[in-house]
Design a protein around this motif. Sequence first.
Motif, PDB file in Angstrom:
ATOM      1  N   ARG A 268       0.827  -1.212   0.000  1.00 18.44           N
ATOM      2  CA  ARG A 268       0.000   0.000   0.000  1.00 18.44           C
ATOM      3  C   ARG A 268       0.865   1.267   0.000  1.00 18.44           C
ATOM      4  N   CYS A 269       1.867   1.305   0.856  1.00 15.52           N
ATOM      5  CA  CYS A 269       2.708   2.508   0.950  1.00 15.52           C
ATOM      6  C   CYS A 269       3.494   2.718  -0.338  1.00 15.52           C
ATOM      7  N   LEU A 270       4.050   1.641  -0.846  1.00 10.18           N
ATOM      8  CA  LEU A 270       4.931   1.801  -2.012  1.00 10.18           C
ATOM      9  C   LEU A 270       4.118   2.135  -3.261  1.00 10.18           C
ATOM     10  N   ARG A 271       2.908   1.554  -3.371  1.00 11.20           N
ATOM     11  CA  ARG A 271       2.039   1.902  -4.514  1.00 11.20           C
ATOM     12  C   ARG A 271       1.690   3.385  -4.458  1.00 11.20           C
ATOM     13  N   TRP A 272       1.351   3.841  -3.258  1.00 12.59           N
ATOM     14  CA  TRP A 272       0.969   5.257  -3.090  1.00 12.59           C
ATOM     15  C   TRP A 272       2.150   6.166  -3.469  1.00 12.59           C
ATOM     16  N   LEU A 273       3.334   5.774  -3.043  1.00 13.96           N
ATOM     17  CA  LEU A 273       4.510   6.589  -3.390  1.00 13.96           C
ATOM     18  C   LEU A 273       4.772   6.552  -4.899  1.00 13.96           C
ATOM     19  N   ASP A 274       4.600   5.363  -5.506  1.00  7.39           N
ATOM     20  CA  ASP A 274       4.803   5.239  -6.960  1.00  7.39           C
ATOM     21  C   ASP A 274       3.853   6.160  -7.726  1.00  7.39           C
ATOM     22  N   GLU A 275       2.653   6.359  -7.158  1.00  9.89           N
ATOM     23  CA  GLU A 275       1.646   7.177  -7.864  1.00  9.89           C
ATOM     24  C   GLU A 275       1.953   8.674  -7.796  1.00  9.89           C
ATOM     25  N   GLN A 276       2.852   9.070  -6.921  1.00  8.70           N
ATOM     26  CA  GLN A 276       3.168  10.506  -6.825  1.00  8.70           C
ATOM     27  C   GLN A 276       3.877  10.926  -8.118  1.00  8.70           C
ATOM     28  N   SER A 277       3.346  11.980  -8.743  1.00  5.44           N
ATOM     29  CA  SER A 277       3.887  12.310 -10.064  1.00  5.44           C
ATOM     30  C   SER A 277       5.260  12.976  -9.977  1.00  5.44           C
ATOM     31  N   LYS A 278       5.480  13.741  -8.898  1.00  6.50           N
ATOM     32  CA  LYS A 278       6.763  14.455  -8.831  1.00  6.50           C
ATOM     33  C   LYS A 278       7.712  13.784  -7.841  1.00  6.50           C
ATOM     34  N   PRO A 279       8.993  13.704  -8.176  1.00 14.93           N
ATOM     35  CA  PRO A 279       9.942  13.147  -7.204  1.00 14.93           C
ATOM     36  C   PRO A 279      10.196  14.144  -6.067  1.00 14.93           C
ATOM     37  N   CYS A 280      10.647  13.608  -4.946  1.00 12.52           N
ATOM     38  CA  CYS A 280      11.135  14.440  -3.847  1.00 12.52           C
ATOM     39  C   CYS A 280      10.103  15.465  -3.344  1.00 12.52           C
ATOM     40  N   THR A 281       8.910  14.959  -3.032  1.00 14.80           N
ATOM     41  CA  THR A 281       7.847  15.875  -2.579  1.00 14.80           C
ATOM     42  C   THR A 281       7.190  15.434  -1.268  1.00 14.80           C
ATOM     43  N   VAL A 282       7.374  14.172  -0.878  1.00  9.98           N
ATOM     44  CA  VAL A 282       6.586  13.615   0.235  1.00  9.98           C
ATOM     45  C   VAL A 282       7.350  13.730   1.564  1.00  9.98           C
ATOM     46  N   LEU A 283       6.622  14.153   2.599  1.00 16.15           N
ATOM     47  CA  LEU A 283       7.184  14.143   3.953  1.00 16.15           C
ATOM     48  C   LEU A 283       6.714  12.856   4.632  1.00 16.15           C
ATOM     49  N   TYR A 284       7.661  12.057   5.085  1.00 14.43           N
ATOM     50  CA  TYR A 284       7.330  10.814   5.805  1.00 14.43           C
ATOM     51  C   TYR A 284       7.358  11.124   7.303  1.00 14.43           C
ATOM     52  N   VAL A 285       6.253  10.836   8.000  1.00 12.41           N
ATOM     53  CA  VAL A 285       6.133  11.189   9.425  1.00 12.41           C
ATOM     54  C   VAL A 285       5.974   9.910  10.241  1.00 12.41           C
ATOM     55  N   CYS A 286       6.954   9.616  11.081  1.00 12.43           N
ATOM     56  CA  CYS A 286       6.860   8.403  11.896  1.00 12.43           C
ATOM     57  C   CYS A 286       7.618   8.615  13.198  1.00 12.43           C
ATOM     58  N   PHE A 287       6.998   8.213  14.303  1.00 10.35           N
ATOM     59  CA  PHE A 287       7.604   8.409  15.625  1.00 10.35           C
ATOM     60  C   PHE A 287       8.148   7.104  16.202  1.00 10.35           C
ATOM     61  N   GLY A 288       8.546   6.188  15.313  1.00 10.13           N
ATOM     62  CA  GLY A 288       9.205   4.974  15.788  1.00 10.13           C
ATOM     63  C   GLY A 288       8.228   3.868  16.140  1.00 10.13           C
ATOM     64  N   SER A 289       8.770   2.829  16.772  1.00  4.42           N
ATOM     65  CA  SER A 289       7.957   1.633  17.021  1.00  4.42           C
ATOM     66  C   SER A 289       7.250   1.676  18.368  1.00  4.42           C
ATOM     67  N   LEU A 290       7.647   2.585  19.263  1.00  5.21           N
ATOM     68  CA  LEU A 290       7.105   2.562  20.623  1.00  5.21           C
ATOM     69  C   LEU A 290       6.222   3.758  20.961  1.00  5.21           C
ATOM     70  N   SER A 291       6.495   4.896  20.323  1.00  8.13           N
ATOM     71  CA  SER A 291       5.826   6.135  20.743  1.00  8.13           C
ATOM     72  C   SER A 291       4.369   6.171  20.325  1.00  8.13           C
ATOM     73  N   ILE A 292       3.509   6.257  21.312  1.00  6.84           N
ATOM     74  CA  ILE A 292       2.086   6.443  21.014  1.00  6.84           C
ATOM     75  C   ILE A 292       1.737   7.861  21.471  1.00  6.84           C
ATOM     76  N   LEU A 293       1.562   8.753  20.505  1.00  7.22           N
ATOM     77  CA  LEU A 293       1.242  10.138  20.870  1.00  7.22           C
ATOM     78  C   LEU A 293      -0.197  10.214  21.389  1.00  7.22           C
ATOM     79  N   SER A 294      -0.453  11.203  22.224  1.00  7.56           N
ATOM     80  CA  SER A 294      -1.832  11.373  22.720  1.00  7.56           C
ATOM     81  C   SER A 294      -2.728  11.737  21.536  1.00  7.56           C
ATOM     82  N   SER A 295      -4.023  11.464  21.687  1.00  9.07           N
ATOM     83  CA  SER A 295      -4.977  11.810  20.614  1.00  9.07           C
ATOM     84  C   SER A 295      -4.904  13.305  20.324  1.00  9.07           C
TER      85      SER A 295
END
Length: 485
Positions: A268-295
């Motif tokens: 799913r992630c890689l297909r979505w990235l493949d569909e982006q028409s322009k290179p070097c435009t996406v910000l990837y946001v991830c807080f690791g494997s343990l961090s659960i931010l508050s709602s």
Amino acid sequence: MGTEGFSLHIVFFPLMAPGHMLPVVDIAKLAAARGVHSTVLTTPATSSLLSRAIELANSSLPIPINLHLISFPPTSGLPPCGENLASFDSDDARVKMLAALHKLSGPFDDALCDLRPDCVVSDSFMPWTYDITAAHGIPRVVFLGSNFFSMCAMHAVQHHKVHENAPPDAAAAIVIPGLPHRIEIFRSQMIDLTKAPPDFGEIFLQGAAANRKSFGEVVNSFYELEAEYYEYCTKEMGNRAWHVGPVSLCNRDPAAIRARGAAENDGRCLRWLDEQSKPCTVLYVCFGSLSILSSEQLREVAQGLEAAGHPFILVVRKSGDEWMPEGFEDRVKEKGLVVRGWAPQIEILGHRATAGFMTHCGWNSSLEGICAGLPMLTWPLFAEQFYNERFLVDVLKVGVAVGSKEHVVILEKRKEVIGASDVETAVRKFMAEGEEANERRRRAKELAEMARKAVEEGGSSYNDMGRLLQDLTELRTRKVEVGQH
Ligand code: UDP
């Protein structure tokens, strides 16, 4: 890569958390590729996180890696929900789990009797492994999961009693004395064990004491990245250390990268990235494997990302969608992808559509960002992440800080909420074109190239892995000579 006759047997025993298990298995692969008989020790509940990577690696390794399982005694009083720290949905349960780890002492001892290795590489969070290895006459090498810079910064803070001398108000940043660069940090961003639950503080202190007695430390970093801090660590602090990273780069083909960690959301992630028409435009946001931010915090992140208007992937560890602003996913569907659970991080970072990484500054994530040649938008939360932020922003100059100020041990206790407009401003500044941003991108690409060279045959990390294996071989020879083996 040819084998070099290191006829050693090393047992690797990582903490049961992705940020420790994944790099330690990579180190086991690197050792096995050099002819070492490698055994990875873990519990049955966590083995699925490693078994795919090990099975795949074994198809091409000269000596296959052995996966050896040990179990907690039946009455160990563990919190329910598995033994992998990422499977708990509260930090409180994680601290209880860390405190219960020593109940593996007996099974670990039995495993050493069976396996009789030449060395154990075990986690800093398992200080009790030191006494057991020592009783067997086996050298212990520590895996800390962090880098030289943060080790030095923590040492300097402690040595110069920065905590005690810091003004109590959080308004002014403090310069950490004695480091090769001018590093400023707020008191609220420093690890403060007096605020940690007693169990955690105890493990931390026991860990430091056991590390000092151990044979040395294996570090997932490379010399060129932090030469001054390697020198500081080995000379000023007197540590014996080997830099063998970035270890994730040992996974050269996509199948090996994919086998690292959970098999979720890859397509799913890689297909979505493949569909982006322009290179070097996406910000990837991830807080690791343990961090659960508050709602509340996640909602601000989502609103800030939407307002900034750049394409993004947002990885959310939380179960349930109560954090999500109304209609969010529908509104942003052209521009944003929400990933629930595990994301194929290394593949996302390496995709041509990805432009930057908003990260919690876990060391693996930071190093993976470096390997991908990406600038980073930094949002540290706990552990040594605030030091990693300073390293990315002030030393490597590939990071921009979002402005996180509150270090916590228990994430649920975090009071700071960074508002949507601050998130939006940080994202806009980070993603903007201009001299400063271009320089960050150029620098990030340069570091990625340096990382790649460090792990190649003859590179600094390749050579230091050889030095570690040589040191262990010599230690064994000396022990045989004095009749200790
Ligand atoms: N990771 C991943 N997908 C996720 C979350 C994490 O592949 O959705 C991997 C990431 O690539 C890294 C590790 O898990 O190798 C996280 O380690 P890190 O030190 O960055 O942070 P921690 O999870 O220990 O806080």
